[in-house]
Scaffold this active site. Structure first.
Site, PDB file in Angstrom:
ATOM      1  N   LYS A   1       0.866  -1.172   0.000  1.00 56.36           N
ATOM      2  CA  LYS A   1       0.000   0.000   0.000  1.00 56.36           C
ATOM      3  C   LYS A   1       0.903   1.223   0.000  1.00 56.36           C
ATOM      4  O   LYS A   1       2.055   1.154   0.450  1.00 56.36           O
ATOM      5  CB  LYS A   1      -0.864   0.012   1.256  1.00 56.36           C
ATOM      6  CG  LYS A   1      -1.849  -1.112   1.279  1.00 56.36           C
ATOM      7  CD  LYS A   1      -2.869  -0.898   2.372  1.00 56.36           C
ATOM      8  CE  LYS A   1      -3.815  -2.088   2.419  1.00 56.36           C
ATOM      9  NZ  LYS A   1      -4.229  -2.404   3.768  1.00 56.36           N
TER      10      LYS A   1
ATOM     11  N   HIS B   1       0.788   6.320   3.585  1.00 59.89           N
ATOM     12  CA  HIS B   1      -0.238   7.363   3.551  1.00 59.89           C
ATOM     13  C   HIS B   1      -0.038   8.367   4.668  1.00 59.89           C
ATOM     14  O   HIS B   1       0.849   8.236   5.510  1.00 59.89           O
ATOM     15  CB  HIS B   1      -1.642   6.748   3.530  1.00 59.89           C
ATOM     16  CG  HIS B   1      -1.986   5.982   4.766  1.00 59.89           C
ATOM     17  ND1 HIS B   1      -2.303   6.597   5.949  1.00 59.89           N
ATOM     18  CD2 HIS B   1      -2.066   4.645   4.992  1.00 59.89           C
ATOM     19  CE1 HIS B   1      -2.570   5.683   6.856  1.00 59.89           C
ATOM     20  NE2 HIS B   1      -2.411   4.495   6.300  1.00 59.89           N
TER      21      HIS B   1
ATOM     22  N   HIS C   1       0.541   7.453   8.323  1.00 60.67           N
ATOM     23  CA  HIS C   1       1.887   7.062   8.743  1.00 60.67           C
ATOM     24  C   HIS C   1       2.814   8.265   8.862  1.00 60.67           C
ATOM     25  O   HIS C   1       3.852   8.203   9.509  1.00 60.67           O
ATOM     26  CB  HIS C   1       2.478   6.038   7.773  1.00 60.67           C
ATOM     27  CG  HIS C   1       1.711   4.758   7.754  1.00 60.67           C
ATOM     28  ND1 HIS C   1       1.102   4.276   6.630  1.00 60.67           N
ATOM     29  CD2 HIS C   1       1.424   3.872   8.743  1.00 60.67           C
ATOM     30  CE1 HIS C   1       0.480   3.138   6.913  1.00 60.67           C
ATOM     31  NE2 HIS C   1       0.658   2.879   8.189  1.00 60.67           N
TER      32      HIS C   1
HETATM   33  N1  ARG Z   1       1.186  -1.393  10.239  1.00 61.67           N
HETATM   34  C1  ARG Z   1       0.195  -0.872  11.128  1.00 61.67           C
HETATM   35  C2  ARG Z   1      -0.747   0.070  10.376  1.00 61.67           C
HETATM   36  O1  ARG Z   1      -0.357   0.657   9.408  1.00 61.67           O
HETATM   37  C3  ARG Z   1       0.799  -0.089  12.265  1.00 61.67           C
HETATM   38  C4  ARG Z   1       1.693  -0.880  13.162  1.00 61.67           C
HETATM   39  C5  ARG Z   1       1.771  -0.314  14.527  1.00 61.67           C
HETATM   40  N2  ARG Z   1       2.647  -1.007  15.386  1.00 61.67           N
HETATM   41  C6  ARG Z   1       2.371  -2.148  16.000  1.00 61.67           C
HETATM   42  N3  ARG Z   1       3.307  -2.673  16.751  1.00 61.67           N
HETATM   43  N4  ARG Z   1       1.209  -2.729  15.913  1.00 61.67           N
HETATM   44  O2  ARG Z   1      -1.875   0.211  10.777  1.00 61.67           O
END
Ligand code: ARG
Length: 592
Positions: A139, A142, A145
């Site tokens: 993806k 975005h 992030h």
């Molecule tokens: N990849 C996840 C997202 O974009 C965020 C990860 C956050 N960190 C974690 N340890 N769960 O929603």
């Protein structure tokens, strides 16, 4: 590490702490308690610190004003040099700083500490992990992030600055059912040529197509699930395609990180923890925490007013929370952190509360060091927006726009500036970061280019501009136009023994000095609360105070002692603005 060599000297300008000690001896309480009661009067004509005497009345069996008068008298007759006056005003004792002694102490402090001014090295020997950014493979990176990346990087910087041993982690979302769908779609409708050319755009298209097709043909979902299980068991074809998608995605993310000036000590995908799911389920089972529900394995969290935490899917597939639990255990075993921070949008708060609770229930004492750091989202004029008709705002376009808009402003304001493109990138990206960091992180952030790029507003460019102004004043003070390391220059100026602090007692200088003096305390406060805005606001206040000083007083005067004193002040301002900007991950160009 000589960066921290002088950190003990922080104690010398901690006037509030010193006052607490003095008050403690006169009021028969601990310095900590006295410190907690010291207030800052809203109006400095009433003093710079105030000590209310109400709570002493009962013990001393005297009226508060009488107690205040007594304390004021005792302290007045034997006060430290920095204390100009101690006077009783009703039930309060008000304390006034001696401006010259204060100016001298603050500037000597900045001089002694140099680039480390603001840090007390309190974190030395302690490990903190900061996880941030963490985008999802296949993806686009975005805007959600972006917030995590900006806030996370700042916390990372702050903790490092305070002496902590920090490891920054990018926890890449590279596992889950979506990859089964993607591989199914790729093998059915995709081509290597197409994806090589279109990269993430092409992957997103395939993903959308999968969902369209699966609406009519639900068997596609079974196929996708089968791929996940196959990959979990090491299927070569699946893993090869998946790895390729990961590499494609990381390439885009890296371009963004380069522009944002962000790098990680550890970049690790969720897939890394695949082999540990069974062990976690077993351990939960042994502890009597795991129950079966509709074929899935869950931990019941009813007692804690939360929905259950899903551990294993009915088809044996792994889950997001389980991967987080595995990662946390692994991180503790590797790093023995005192804190592990997770910076994500606040829509994930429940997820974090759930799995962190499970880790606690598993009996790990370090669970108390796990901390979710949520933040609010970006708002756009038209309301909530991250996707419009399935279209995401692409980070690269956004960063491009920030730089282009800034370049247009520079072309108008300062067309002859050298390195315009570089400065435009520093200022444009800085504006974007500062905008996110200026408010309490839980608040949503209004996305408005005009506002964040206003050189006169409460913005990154305003602080950067003030920093550049201070640099320019310092540079002009030099006999020739030689290139100069401003850090060394600042220090050389203040380290000369010849500035006279009596020349820095006007209201404007005093305001500036107080903001410089409070800077270390603000950094600690920001670290404790995980709130970068505390630093961002201090920087704006300091920039405003210095500009007020600059408009009222000529720095480069012919009167040599005055000039030296004001240059020393300017050098200290420059140092604090630079350190502060850098903590926020923002460059501090010397001209703009
Ligand atoms: N990849 C996840 C997202 O974009 C965020 C990860 C956050 N960190 C974690 N340890 N769960 O929603």
């Amino acid at each position: 590490m000589d960066f921290y060599e002088n950190y003990e000297s922080l104690a010398t300008t901690n006037f509030k702490g010193e006052l607490a000690e003095i008050l403690a001896t006169h009021t028969n309480q601990t310095p900590e308690k006295a410190l907690a009661s010291i207030e800052t009067p809203p109006d400095s004509t009433m003093g710079h610190f105030a000590f209310p005497c109400f709570m002493l009345a009962k013990e001393l069996k005297k009226a508060p004003p009488a107690i205040a008068a007594e304390i004021a008298e005792k302290i007045s007759s034997n006060r430290p040099t920095w204390m100009g006056q101690a006077v009783a005003t009703g039930p309060y004792v008000n304390f006034f700083l001696d401006r010259a002694a204060f100016a001298d102490a603050v500037l000597q402090e900045v001089m002694a500490m140099g680039v480390a001014y603001g840090s007390d090295g309190d974190g030395l020997g302690q490990t903190v992990l900061v996880e941030y950014s963490s985008p999802n493979i296949a993806k686009h990176f975005h805007i959600g992030h972006l917030g995590s990346t900006i806030i996370g990087k700042t916390l990372d910087n702050i903790y490092r600055f305070l002496g902590y041993e920090v490891t920054s982690i990018n926890h890449i979302g590279d596992w889950g059912t979506q990859f089964g769908k993607l591989i199914t779609a790729y093998l059915k409708w995709g081509s290597e040529e197409e994806i090589t050319k279109t990269e993430i755009d092409g992957l997103v298209k395939l993903y959308v197509k999968f969902h369209e097709e699966a609406d009519n043909d639900p068997s596609l979902n079974d196929e996708a699930r089968a791929w996940v299980v196959k990959m979990q068991n090491g299927d070569e074809e699946g893993l090869r395609i998946w790895k390729w998608f990961c590499d494609l995605s990381m390439k885009e993310y890296q371009r963004i990180y380069d522009r944002l000036d962000v790098n990680f000590d550890l970049t690790r995908g969720e897939s890394y923890y695949n082999g540990r799911m069974e062990a976690i389920a077993e351990s939960l089972e042994k502890k009597g925490l795991l129950i079966e529900s509709e074929g899935a394995k869950i931990v019941n969290l009813e007692e804690y007013n939360m929905p259950p935490c899903l551990i294993l899917r009915s088809d044996g597939g792994t889950l997001y929370p389980t991967r987080d639990i595995a990662a946390a255990i692994d991180r503790y075993e590797t790093f023995e952190f005192i804190k592990c921070l997770y910076v994500t949008g606040n829509e994930q708060s429940l997820h974090f509360a759930q799995w962190m609770k499970v880790v606690e229930l598993m009996g790990y004492p370090w669970a108390s060091g796990l901390e979710h750091i949520p933040y609010g989202m970006y708002l756009f004029e038209s309301g909530k927006m991250s996707t419009r008709r399935g279209e995401v705002i692409k980070m690269e376009d956004l960063l491009e726009e920030a730089v282009a808009k800034t370049l247009a402003i520079i072309n108008e304001k300062n067309p002859n500036l050298a390195n315009k493109e570089t400065v435009a990138a520093q200022v444009g990206v800085g504006a974007l970061k500062f905008n996110k960091l200026y408010n309490s992180r839980i608040k949503d952030t209004m996305f408005d280019w005009d506002r964040m790029l206003n050189f006169e507003g409460e913005t990154g460019p305003y602080v950067q501009y003030t920093h550049a102004r201070a640099c320019s004043v310092l540079k002009k003070s030099l006999p020739d136009d030689s290139r100069m390391d401003f850090g060394a220059l600042g220090l050389a100026l203040i380290s000369g023994p010849t500035f006279d602090a009596y020349l820095l007692t006007d209201d404007e200088a005093f305001d500036v000095l107080r903001l410089i003096h409070d800077f270390p305390e603000k950094i600690k406060d920001a670290a404790e609360k995980y709130e970068p805005f505390i630093i961002a606001r201090q920087l704006v206040a300091l920039a405003q105070a210095y500009n007020a000083f600059y408009h009222e007083h000529k720095v480069l005067t012919d009167d040599e002692p005055t000039r030296r004193a004001r240059l020393a002040l300017t050098a200290a301002v420059r140092q604090v603005l630079k350190t502060g900007l850098e903590l926020l991950g923002i460059s501090a160009p010397v001209v703009m």
